[in-house]
Design an enzyme around this catalytic site. Structure first.
Site, short mmCIF file in Angstrom:
data_model
loop_
_atom_site.label_atom_id
_atom_site.label_comp_id
_atom_site.label_asym_id
_atom_site.label_seq_id
_atom_site.Cartn_x
_atom_site.Cartn_y
_atom_site.Cartn_z
N HIS A 1 -13.34 9.16 0.35
CA HIS A 1 -13.43 9.91 -0.90
C HIS A 1 -13.56 8.88 -2.02
O HIS A 1 -12.58 8.35 -2.53
CB HIS A 1 -12.18 10.78 -1.11
CG HIS A 1 -12.25 11.57 -2.38
ND1 HIS A 1 -12.95 12.74 -2.48
CD2 HIS A 1 -11.71 11.35 -3.61
CE1 HIS A 1 -12.84 13.22 -3.71
NE2 HIS A 1 -12.10 12.38 -4.42
N ASP B 1 -12.28 7.74 -8.20
CA ASP B 1 -12.83 8.23 -9.47
C ASP B 1 -13.20 7.04 -10.34
O ASP B 1 -12.99 5.88 -9.98
CB ASP B 1 -11.80 9.11 -10.18
CG ASP B 1 -10.55 8.33 -10.55
OD1 ASP B 1 -10.39 8.02 -11.74
OD2 ASP B 1 -9.73 8.04 -9.66
N GLU C 1 -8.97 8.55 0.46
CA GLU C 1 -9.42 7.92 -0.77
C GLU C 1 -9.13 6.41 -0.67
O GLU C 1 -8.35 5.96 0.17
CB GLU C 1 -8.70 8.51 -1.98
CG GLU C 1 -9.28 8.08 -3.33
CD GLU C 1 -8.68 8.84 -4.50
OE1 GLU C 1 -9.23 8.71 -5.61
OE2 GLU C 1 -7.67 9.54 -4.31
N ASP D 1 -11.13 11.32 8.49
CA ASP D 1 -12.14 10.43 7.91
C ASP D 1 -13.29 11.27 7.37
O ASP D 1 -14.35 11.39 8.01
CB ASP D 1 -12.62 9.44 8.98
CG ASP D 1 -13.62 8.43 8.42
OD1 ASP D 1 -13.54 8.14 7.21
OD2 ASP D 1 -14.48 7.96 9.19
#
Length: 394
Positions: free
Chosen positions: A317, A8, A375, A366
């Site tokens: 991610h 993020d 992530e 994956d």
């Protein structure tokens, strides 16, 4: 300024602490010079190690998170995670959220450490860091139980912690190593032989270990205290090795949780310091073996480091990578790794993706939707930087 934390676009003081702290511990131990005097860590023309340049980019942001009373805000994020878009296209309003004891102590620790290291290359910056660190420490002493929880309406990373013993030790250790002032020493002296290793959430369970490493690298300990500290590190390395001996893959992890790969790498750091203390090659071999797990000697057969190996993690991610038109993955990212809890299982099923196995060591996929196993995060990459540099230099 500063680094995005993970998949993020949030920036969190807590995770900045362990990540920057790990890499500064590396720099203090081996500042990029081979035994023959040649430079190992790159330097791009300003006379300062590129590692220190990169870390200062983070520290300049960290310094902006301190309030006028000395307390430190926990994080800088939007109210909710941004969508899958490039950073330049995010227009969410950002907020400095929640002063906390943990953030203030991690801030104090990493900036006291930075002051010590940067005093040789940027005295003005070093002085800023130390002044800010002392103010944050004093705020934490006056506010020892201000625990962070996400306010209503905010769902970005929490990094919440209600056990401050590790953070107080780390901050006191770094401030003592930097200043030599006795009131810091009084807090760390009873703990000198008690280094431990705790799995999961290294950002709260491992930070005191960085304090132990800084003390080991410091010249401020008496011979008696140094022996106590070194004995603790070696005994911990022995206990980790015993656990690894009971594991079919030879790693000291008996459960696989969020960010399990960072657990493996952090145990390798313990082994590296034990080798430095004893020069017993079994500790160096153990560190190399745990690192081998990260590069493919594991139950999934993946190299968890992008770009390295014949079968490596690449579909992370990570919003930037997911939104980027470039088909080539950036090399050097470390996947979180197997996670027995598979918190993203339902989301993956909705995308037609399943974990390949219920076995904890194989609980990895994956796929960009797998935030629980695939992530990336700065506190997972930092110990890889440490371990690979140390293995190359020792």
């Amino acid at each position: 300024g500063g680094w995005y934390d993970a998949g993020d676009y949030g920036k969190y003081i807590i995770n900045a602490g362990i990540s920057a702290g790990t890499m500064l511990a590396l720099y203090e131990w081996m500042p990029g010079v081979y035994p023959d005097g040649s430079l190992n860590i790159p330097e791009s023309g300003n006379g300062i190690s590129d590692l220190l340049d990169e870390l200062q980019f983070e520290y300049e942001w960290v310094l902006t998170m301190q309030d006028t009373d000395g307390g430190v805000f926990h994080k800088l994020t939007s109210l909710r995670h941004d969508g899958i878009t490039m950073p330049r296209n995010t227009h969410s309003k950002r907020f400095m959220i929640g002063k906390s004891t943990a953030a203030s102590l991690d801030f104090a620790a990493m900036l006291a450490q930075a002051s010590r290291v940067y005093s040789e290359v940027d005295a003005e910056f070093a002085a800023r860091c130390l002044l800010a660190a002392v103010r944050a420490w004093e705020w934490a002493l006056d506010n020892p139980e201000i625990y962070f929880r996400n306010p209503e309406g905010i769902n970005t990373g929490g990094y919440g912690d209600s056990q401050m013993k590790e953070e107080f030790f780390w901050a006191a250790a770094e401030l003592y190593c930097t200043t030599g002032e006795g009131h810091y020493y009084e807090l760390i002296r009873p703990e000198l032989g008690k280094i431990t290793f705790r799995l999961e959430e290294s950002w709260r369970n491992y930070v005191d270990n960085i304090g132990y490493y800084s003390l080991y690298l410091s010249d401020r300990l008496s011979a008696e205290d140094r022996e106590l500290l070194e004995t603790g590190i070696v005994e911990l390395a022995e206990a980790i090795s015993e656990m690894a001996a009971s594991n079919p893959y030879g790693i000291p992890v008996n459960r696989f949780v969020w960010g399990s790969n960072s657990d493996v790498l952090n145990t390798a750091i313990v082994q590296l310091f034990a080798y430095d203390i004893t020069l017993d090659k079994k500790f160096l071999d153990a560190a190399a073996a745990y690192t081998g797990y990260i590069f493919g000697r594991n139950a999934t057969a993946y190299s968890f480091v992008s770009g390295y190996g014949s079968k490596y993690s690449e579909n992370f991610h990570h919003r930037l990578l997911m939104a980027d038109d470039n088909e080539e993955v950036f090399p050097g990212f470390v996947a979180g790794g197997p996670n027995m809890y598979m918190q993203d299982g339902r989301n993956l099923e909705a995308q037609g993706v399943e974990y390949p196995s219920d076995y904890p060591a194989k609980a990895y996929v994956d796929h960009p939707g797998s935030y629980a196993s695939n992530e990336i995060c700065i506190n997972w990459n930092a110990p890889l930087v440490f371990v690979l540099t140390a293995l190359e230099n020792l």
